[in-house]
Design an enzyme around this catalytic site. Structure first.
Site, short mmCIF file in Angstrom:
data_model
loop_
_atom_site.label_atom_id
_atom_site.label_comp_id
_atom_site.label_asym_id
_atom_site.label_seq_id
_atom_site.Cartn_x
_atom_site.Cartn_y
_atom_site.Cartn_z
N ARG A 110 9.91 11.09 42.79
CA ARG A 110 9.80 10.25 41.59
C ARG A 110 9.21 8.88 41.88
O ARG A 110 8.58 8.28 41.02
CB ARG A 110 11.18 10.07 40.93
CG ARG A 110 11.75 11.33 40.35
CD ARG A 110 12.98 11.07 39.50
NE ARG A 110 14.16 10.66 40.27
CZ ARG A 110 15.34 10.39 39.75
NH1 ARG A 110 15.50 10.45 38.43
NH2 ARG A 110 16.37 10.06 40.50
N HIS B 24 11.95 16.46 33.88
CA HIS B 24 13.16 15.87 33.27
C HIS B 24 12.78 15.11 32.00
O HIS B 24 12.89 13.89 31.93
CB HIS B 24 13.77 14.94 34.33
CG HIS B 24 15.18 14.50 34.10
ND1 HIS B 24 15.59 13.82 32.98
CD2 HIS B 24 16.27 14.61 34.89
CE1 HIS B 24 16.88 13.52 33.10
NE2 HIS B 24 17.32 14.00 34.26
N ASP C 249 25.91 17.28 29.59
CA ASP C 249 25.16 17.45 30.84
C ASP C 249 25.28 18.92 31.24
O ASP C 249 26.17 19.30 32.00
CB ASP C 249 25.73 16.52 31.92
CG ASP C 249 24.80 16.42 33.13
OD1 ASP C 249 23.83 17.20 33.20
OD2 ASP C 249 25.06 15.57 34.00
N ARG D 35 13.13 4.89 34.23
CA ARG D 35 14.06 5.57 33.32
C ARG D 35 13.34 5.95 32.02
O ARG D 35 13.13 5.11 31.15
CB ARG D 35 15.24 4.65 33.02
CG ARG D 35 16.23 5.18 32.02
CD ARG D 35 17.12 6.25 32.56
NE ARG D 35 17.94 5.78 33.67
CZ ARG D 35 18.59 6.62 34.49
NH1 ARG D 35 18.51 7.93 34.33
NH2 ARG D 35 19.31 6.14 35.49
N GLU E 7 15.21 19.56 29.73
CA GLU E 7 14.48 19.66 31.00
C GLU E 7 14.20 21.11 31.37
O GLU E 7 15.09 21.96 31.30
CB GLU E 7 15.32 19.01 32.11
CG GLU E 7 15.85 17.64 31.73
CD GLU E 7 17.00 17.18 32.61
OE1 GLU E 7 17.02 17.54 33.81
OE2 GLU E 7 17.89 16.46 32.11
#
Ligand code: TA6
Length: 282
Positions: free
Chosen positions: A85, A155, A200, A62, A257
């Site tokens: 990832r 991101h 978002d 994270r 991002e």
């Protein structure tokens, strides 16, 4: 100190530490080709990395700059934000000069990825560190014999002192999909975006450079190849629901991002696609 690159362990992960001119530093993990730290010569850390991040590969780390591919968020049947990832990447090239350090990591399809997604591919992520900036370039190569379509993102979790005090400029006039409000499509009318609640948003076809005004952590943000910009902050409640973020984590991060978040990009057999995000300390 001269620019250079050394192999290190970072929270138990194999990683490279790039030293740039003036003592600038960046750390990139081989897991996920994820940039986990970027410090400018003034010693300031520019990326947010959660103190509750998981480094054992059981979940994506994270913070930093995760590479999301071949699916952005839940826009398809694959695991959220795709599957690279947590994959191991390997060092393809590394070099440094008087005023830069540069590393390219790569990964490719294997039985595990083909079980999820039937496409042969090769990804390269190049990180270039200079005195006051980093450039990340993602190359998607279609090594198969059929077209490959993907969505994705770099991101970036930008560190801020207090997200309530920042303003993001450069998105006026763009339409965005507001995932925090039922996915409605809205036209951005503000010159500055302020973060005052869960945010978002996927801004479509956002081609102008952005400026994150955040006192001594202000950042210029530019991109090429990626058509969209995603702005994310979980705010208080979503943050509390994420086990790998501390209770006040939301306050200290803003994700901006470079993304393919509206329509998939198609890469023809034998072809390559490039997308880039540049962060400049201002
Ligand atoms: O890019 C924004 C977003 O898709 C948000 O919806 C938010 O959930 C975030 O990414 C983090 O996703 P993750 O899978 O890392 O928890």
């Amino acid at each position: 100190m001269k620019p250079g690159i050394e192999a290190i362990q970072f929270h138990g992960l194999d990683a490279l530490r790039l030293t740039g001119p003036g003592g600038a530093q960046a750390i990139i993990a081989l897991q996920g080709a994820q940039v986990l730290s970027w410090r400018t010569p003034d010693g300031r850390e520019r990326l947010y990395l959660s103190e509750q991040a998981v480094f054992d590969g059981s979940a994506p780390v994270r913070g930093g700059i995760p590479v999301c591919f071949p699916q952005f968020t839940a826009l398809g049947p694959l695991p959220r934000h795709g599957f690279v990832r947590t994959r191991p990447w390997r060092v393809a090239t590394q070099r440094s000069g008087e005023d830069y350090a540069l590393v390219t990591l790569e990964t490719a399809d294997d039985d595990t990825t083909r079980a999820l997604w039937p496409h042969p591919f090769r990804l390269e992520l190049t990180l270039m560190l200079e005195a006051d900036r980093i450039d990340l370039e993602l190359c998607v190569a279609n090594t198969g014999e059929a077209p490959l379509a993907f969505t994705g993102a770099l991101h970036a979790y930008l560190r801020v002192v207090q997200v309530e005090d920042v303003a993001l400029e450069g998105l006026r006039g763009c339409d965005y999909r507001d995932a925090a409000n039922g996915d409605r499509i809205v036209r951005e009318t503000g010159t500055e975006i302020l973060v005052e609640a869960e945010t978002d948003r996927a801004y479509f076809n956002a081609q102008r450079p952005l400026l994150l005004k955040a006192a001594n952590l202000s950042t210029g943000i530019a991109q090429a190849g990626f058509p969209d910009v995603v702005v994310w902050n979980p705010w208080v409640e979503k943050c509390a629901a994420l086990a790998d973020l501390p209770a006040d984590g939301w306050r200290h991060l803003l994700c901006v991002e470079a993304a393919v978040a509206r329509a998939p990009v198609t890469v023809a057999p034998g072809e390559e696609w490039y997308g880039r995000q540049t962060l400049v300390a201002v």
